[in-house]
Design a protein around this motif. Structure first.
Motif, PDB file in Angstrom:
ATOM      1  N   ARG A   1       1.213  -0.584   0.128  1.00  0.00           N
ATOM      2  CA  ARG A   1       0.107  -0.086  -0.011  1.00  0.00           C
ATOM      3  C   ARG A   1       1.413   1.367  -0.076  1.00  0.00           C
ATOM      4  N   ILE A   2       1.001   2.024  -0.918  1.00  0.00           N
ATOM      5  CA  ILE A   2       1.912   3.242  -1.875  1.00  0.00           C
ATOM      6  C   ILE A   2       1.677   3.680  -2.391  1.00  0.00           C
ATOM      7  N   ILE A  26      -1.583   1.040 -12.256  1.00  0.00           N
ATOM      8  CA  ILE A  26      -0.263   1.676 -11.748  1.00  0.00           C
ATOM      9  C   ILE A  26       1.535   1.731 -10.924  1.00  0.00           C
ATOM     10  N   GLN A  27       1.624   2.683 -11.507  1.00  0.00           N
ATOM     11  CA  GLN A  27       3.528   3.048 -11.440  1.00  0.00           C
ATOM     12  C   GLN A  27       3.702   3.480  -9.823  1.00  0.00           C
ATOM     13  N   SER A  28       4.575   1.891  -9.497  1.00  0.00           N
ATOM     14  CA  SER A  28       4.271   2.083  -7.961  1.00  0.00           C
ATOM     15  C   SER A  28       5.535   3.491  -7.790  1.00  0.00           C
ATOM     16  N   ARG A  29       6.179   4.145  -6.564  1.00  0.00           N
ATOM     17  CA  ARG A  29       6.763   5.517  -6.755  1.00  0.00           C
ATOM     18  C   ARG A  29       7.840   4.260  -5.716  1.00  0.00           C
ATOM     19  N   GLN A  30       8.023   2.988  -5.200  1.00  0.00           N
ATOM     20  CA  GLN A  30       9.220   2.924  -4.826  1.00  0.00           C
ATOM     21  C   GLN A  30      10.298   2.275  -6.029  1.00  0.00           C
ATOM     22  N   ILE A  31      11.567   1.942  -5.817  1.00  0.00           N
ATOM     23  CA  ILE A  31      12.727   1.968  -6.338  1.00  0.00           C
ATOM     24  C   ILE A  31      13.085   1.160  -6.547  1.00  0.00           C
ATOM     25  N   GLY A  32      12.915   0.831  -7.920  1.00  0.00           N
ATOM     26  CA  GLY A  32      13.245  -0.439  -8.888  1.00  0.00           C
ATOM     27  C   GLY A  32      14.193  -0.223 -10.727  1.00  0.00           C
ATOM     28  N   PRO A  35      10.710   0.277 -11.828  1.00  0.00           N
ATOM     29  CA  PRO A  35       9.437   0.142 -10.492  1.00  0.00           C
ATOM     30  C   PRO A  35       8.364  -0.396 -11.273  1.00  0.00           C
ATOM     31  N   PRO A  36       8.077  -1.141 -10.202  1.00  0.00           N
ATOM     32  CA  PRO A  36       7.100  -2.288  -9.799  1.00  0.00           C
ATOM     33  C   PRO A  36       6.018  -1.447 -10.606  1.00  0.00           C
ATOM     34  N   VAL A  37       5.144  -2.017 -11.311  1.00  0.00           N
ATOM     35  CA  VAL A  37       3.747  -1.881 -11.698  1.00  0.00           C
ATOM     36  C   VAL A  37       2.927  -2.124 -10.905  1.00  0.00           C
ATOM     37  N   VAL A  38       2.220  -1.559 -10.010  1.00  0.00           N
ATOM     38  CA  VAL A  38       0.939  -2.873  -9.882  1.00  0.00           C
ATOM     39  C   VAL A  38      -1.029  -2.311 -10.879  1.00  0.00           C
ATOM     40  N   THR A  39      -1.167  -3.680 -11.296  1.00  0.00           N
ATOM     41  CA  THR A  39      -2.475  -4.270 -11.710  1.00  0.00           C
ATOM     42  C   THR A  39      -3.661  -3.930 -11.396  1.00  0.00           C
ATOM     43  N   ILE A  40      -4.371  -3.079 -11.737  1.00  0.00           N
ATOM     44  CA  ILE A  40      -5.852  -2.997 -10.576  1.00  0.00           C
ATOM     45  C   ILE A  40      -6.948  -3.686 -11.921  1.00  0.00           C
ATOM     46  N   GLU A  41      -7.379  -4.725 -10.365  1.00  0.00           N
ATOM     47  CA  GLU A  41      -8.945  -5.393 -11.323  1.00  0.00           C
ATOM     48  C   GLU A  41      -9.932  -5.539 -10.514  1.00  0.00           C
ATOM     49  N   ALA A  42     -10.702  -5.896 -12.322  1.00  0.00           N
ATOM     50  CA  ALA A  42     -12.750  -5.594 -11.329  1.00  0.00           C
ATOM     51  C   ALA A  42     -12.800  -6.031 -10.303  1.00  0.00           C
ATOM     52  N   MET A  43     -13.268  -6.101  -9.254  1.00  0.00           N
ATOM     53  CA  MET A  43     -13.309  -7.175  -8.536  1.00  0.00           C
ATOM     54  C   MET A  43     -15.073  -8.470  -8.303  1.00  0.00           C
ATOM     55  N   VAL A  44     -15.540  -7.225  -8.704  1.00  0.00           N
ATOM     56  CA  VAL A  44     -17.336  -7.728  -9.577  1.00  0.00           C
ATOM     57  C   VAL A  44     -17.384  -7.432 -10.902  1.00  0.00           C
ATOM     58  N   THR A  45     -18.197  -8.372 -10.881  1.00  0.00           N
ATOM     59  CA  THR A  45     -19.109  -8.246 -12.869  1.00  0.00           C
ATOM     60  C   THR A  45     -19.926  -6.652 -11.991  1.00  0.00           C
ATOM     61  N   GLY A  46     -19.643  -5.777 -13.204  1.00  0.00           N
ATOM     62  CA  GLY A  46     -20.873  -4.933 -13.000  1.00  0.00           C
ATOM     63  C   GLY A  46     -20.220  -4.123 -14.072  1.00  0.00           C
TER      64      GLY A  46
END
Length: 197
Positions: A1-2, A26-32, A35-46
């Motif tokens: 959670r960054i 979402i590209q993280s602000r952590q060093i790398g 930099p690490p990329v977080v994929t946001i996925e739908a939690m439900v169909t809708g």
């Protein structure tokens, strides 16, 4: 959670999405490197009814990115008059009609019967669960509900609009070849669609 920055967006308001479908990266602000990329996925169909991010925007861990609503089944909140409370029970069938689709009757079941009357309106809250596969029903629509109190099998019934009344007499017109003959009738039980003859 960054913290991070929105790199890619795959969904906009009004899009129908499936559970697990990619919504954003979402590209993280952590060093790398990279930099690490977080994929946001739908939690439900809708349907995406709110997107609170834009491309390139910085986001915090507590920011709501998307709001998705699932309209495949809806709850219709109805009110039952005090004198009719004894007729309404859990799991009873009900039919719901809305102004936007006057010719459609949506089938449902009573899933909750309130415990306290509204002191001003003298009504009891009732919730009706209605399947909504075509997504016609939307939140905050005005609806009318009819609760099925009994099922009469093997009776002759006609649509309510087929019953005509004049001078205190009720009658229908019956087709006979190319003409129509008036036939006086006595009516029995009725619901929101049919009248027993």
């Amino acid at each position: 959670r960054i913290e991070g920055r929105v790199e890619k967006l795959y969904a906009k308001v009004g899009d129908k999405v499936e559970k697990g479908q990619k919504l954003a990266e979402i590209q993280s602000r952590q060093i790398g490197n990279p930099p690490p990329v977080v994929t946001i996925e739908a939690m439900v169909t809708g349907v995406v009814n709110e997107r609170s991010i834009t491309l390139g925007e910085s986001v915090e861990p507590n920011k709501e990115l998307f709001h998705i609503i699932d309209l495949s089944e809806v709850i219709v909140e109805a009110e039952v008059y005090e004198e009719d409370i004894g007729k309404v029970k859990l799991d009873q069938d009900a039919r719901v009609r809305v102004l936007g689709y006057p010719g459609d009757a949506f089938e449902g079941k009573i899933m909750f019967v309130g415990l306290e009357l509204d002191p001003e309106k003298r009504t009891l809250p009732v919730w009706i669960s209605v399947k909504n596969p075509d997504w016609k029903l939307r939140s905050d629509m005005f609806a009318k509900a009819a609760v099925v109190l009994a099922h009469n099998q093997g009776v002759l019934a006609v649509p309510k609009e087929a019953i005509l009344e004049a001078g205190g007499e009720k009658f229908v017109f019956v087709q006979a070849g190319d003409s129509f003959n008036r036939s006086d009738v006595q009516t029995g039980a009725e619901d929101d669609r049919f009248v027993e003859i």
